[in-house]
Scaffold this motif. Sequence first.
Motif, short mmCIF file in Angstrom:
data_model
loop_
_atom_site.label_atom_id
_atom_site.label_comp_id
_atom_site.label_asym_id
_atom_site.label_seq_id
_atom_site.Cartn_x
_atom_site.Cartn_y
_atom_site.Cartn_z
N ARG A 323 38.23 35.35 32.10
CA ARG A 323 38.25 34.66 30.82
C ARG A 323 37.10 34.96 29.88
N THR A 324 35.99 35.46 30.38
CA THR A 324 34.80 35.56 29.54
C THR A 324 34.48 36.99 29.14
N CYS A 325 33.77 37.11 28.01
CA CYS A 325 33.29 38.41 27.52
C CYS A 325 31.94 38.71 28.16
N GLN A 326 31.38 39.86 27.82
CA GLN A 326 30.08 40.24 28.37
C GLN A 326 28.98 39.29 27.93
N ASN A 327 29.14 38.66 26.76
CA ASN A 327 28.11 37.73 26.29
C ASN A 327 28.26 36.33 26.90
N GLY A 328 29.25 36.16 27.78
CA GLY A 328 29.41 34.87 28.46
C GLY A 328 30.32 33.90 27.76
N GLY A 329 30.78 34.24 26.55
CA GLY A 329 31.69 33.35 25.83
C GLY A 329 33.14 33.59 26.22
N VAL A 330 34.02 32.71 25.75
CA VAL A 330 35.44 32.85 26.05
C VAL A 330 36.01 34.04 25.29
N ASP A 331 36.80 34.84 25.98
CA ASP A 331 37.46 35.99 25.37
C ASP A 331 38.59 35.48 24.47
N GLN A 332 38.35 35.49 23.16
CA GLN A 332 39.31 34.93 22.21
C GLN A 332 40.52 35.84 21.99
N SER A 333 40.47 37.05 22.54
CA SER A 333 41.59 37.97 22.34
C SER A 333 42.81 37.58 23.18
N ARG A 334 42.61 36.72 24.15
CA ARG A 334 43.72 36.29 25.00
C ARG A 334 44.48 35.16 24.30
N LYS A 335 45.52 35.51 23.58
CA LYS A 335 46.29 34.52 22.84
C LYS A 335 47.35 33.84 23.69
N ASN A 336 47.53 34.34 24.91
CA ASN A 336 48.54 33.75 25.79
C ASN A 336 47.94 32.69 26.70
N MET A 337 46.78 32.16 26.33
CA MET A 337 46.05 31.22 27.19
C MET A 337 45.74 29.94 26.42
N PHE A 338 46.01 28.80 27.06
CA PHE A 338 45.68 27.51 26.46
C PHE A 338 44.90 26.69 27.47
N ASP A 339 43.74 26.17 27.05
CA ASP A 339 42.88 25.39 27.92
C ASP A 339 42.99 23.90 27.60
N ILE A 340 43.01 23.09 28.65
CA ILE A 340 43.02 21.65 28.47
C ILE A 340 42.11 21.02 29.53
N THR A 341 41.65 19.81 29.26
CA THR A 341 40.80 19.12 30.22
C THR A 341 41.57 18.00 30.90
N TYR A 342 41.15 17.70 32.10
CA TYR A 342 41.74 16.63 32.89
C TYR A 342 41.69 15.31 32.13
N ASP A 343 40.56 15.03 31.50
CA ASP A 343 40.41 13.76 30.78
C ASP A 343 41.45 13.62 29.68
N ASN A 344 41.71 14.70 28.95
CA ASN A 344 42.70 14.64 27.87
C ASN A 344 44.11 14.46 28.42
N VAL A 345 44.40 15.11 29.55
CA VAL A 345 45.72 14.95 30.16
C VAL A 345 45.94 13.50 30.58
N MET A 346 44.92 12.89 31.17
CA MET A 346 45.07 11.52 31.65
C MET A 346 45.12 10.52 30.50
N LYS A 347 44.40 10.79 29.41
CA LYS A 347 44.39 9.86 28.27
C LYS A 347 45.68 9.91 27.47
N ASN A 348 46.20 11.11 27.26
CA ASN A 348 47.36 11.27 26.38
C ASN A 348 48.24 12.41 26.89
N PRO A 349 48.93 12.21 28.02
CA PRO A 349 49.66 13.32 28.63
C PRO A 349 50.74 13.92 27.75
N ILE A 350 51.52 13.09 27.08
CA ILE A 350 52.59 13.63 26.23
C ILE A 350 51.99 14.33 25.01
N GLY A 351 50.89 13.80 24.50
CA GLY A 351 50.21 14.46 23.38
C GLY A 351 49.73 15.85 23.76
#
Length: 426
Positions: A323-351
């Motif tokens: 997932r990451t580039c050489q500089n340690g950041g997220v590789d933004q070129s991967r458009k087929n990827m969506f990240d979510i957090t557990y907290d958001n899933v539990m708070k608003n799963p349908i959202g």
Amino acid sequence: MKSMSTTSDQNNAAHATLLNNTVLHENDLIKKAKSQFSYHKDVLNTFESYRQCVLHNELITDVGRKFFLTELHNLHTNFKRVLNYAAEHNKFRDQNLPTIGPLIICGVARTGTTLLYNLLACDPNCRAPLFTDMMIDVVPPIARSDSIEQKRRIDILNSPSQETEQLTSNFIQIAACHPYFPNEEDCHILRQAGCFPLFTLISDNEDSDAESWIRNEMNKGYAYDYHETFVRMLNSVDAPKSHWLLKTPYHAFYLDELLRHYPNALLIMTHRSLDEVLPSWCSLASVAANGHFDAMNSISRDRITKRCYQSMDKSIECIMKFRTCQNGGVDQSRKNMFDITYDNVMKNPIGVVHQIYDYFNLQWSNEFEIAMNNWLLENPQGKHSRHKYTLSKFGFNQEDIQARYADYTKVFLSSTFSHNQSSSTN
């Protein structure tokens, strides 16, 4: 009353019968299948190595030994049956999968993937593998609309055996950690090809090198050849209107291999604080092992903790590399990827599901939303009892875990990253 010698003789005879009935072989694998699927030998060797682990681990109970040996035998039998079917019906392997997806949840274990998976499976236009597709009479494949055959398979699944009755309390505890649902994760397909990373928990070798067993597991790219064959087989009789839905934490180890087989894949990666993930994962592994060992002594518990830690290290390493580039950041070129957090899933799963569909431009429907709301009403959190765990039970402390996985946390769980993900869907 039976004499002790008679009882001992009967036990020895039963043990010998078990060993004979669970010997692994390829006598029923047809020549055409052996020719078309050369990895069949690798799979046999893998299962035999697992079998030897079961036979030589003295901590496993008689019930546990029978369970494991039978499980290995059944997995290998299903594998051979699928290869035979594929060799005799090879036209389905040339049929195209849907142009969309598959939509694949590939986050680390214990990060809300099961909840998300079951909600996404409510979409009537998608297709997720059923447990009965993968584990009960796998061939010939059947459509979900075949109600008579589906009922027959479900009845087989629910029919009790002596072993399952003896492990009932254990299954109840497992359900509190990880409930069972009709739509199950596709690790059950990979397991048929010998891809079973945590099976090393039963190894009798206390000093097995971590890099060695993890590397051996990660060299099983052929498991995805089998996985694709299996999905295409299901697709040939019951293709979804829109896309396939898949999910297992195992995918995190094989992300490049996954995309090689499914180049149009839409990947969802779930994230959660690892000081919550690790004890939850160790707890699930411990509960799963409880019914199969004489006692969860310190050796068994320490081994489970060690293996879970090692596996988590490698999983995070694979994710970061992918997932990451050489500089340690997220590789933004991967458009087929969506990240979510557990907290958001539990708070608003349908959202969160709505965000996923917006991001990947998938078709939303009122029927889908109603089905998700109904599923949530029928499956409230804690329905199967509460899963309780602590860091201290497994010798963890929050500071060590946070330091160990600081880079991952910075990239995927920082407030900046979470804000960017929310903004990307607005």
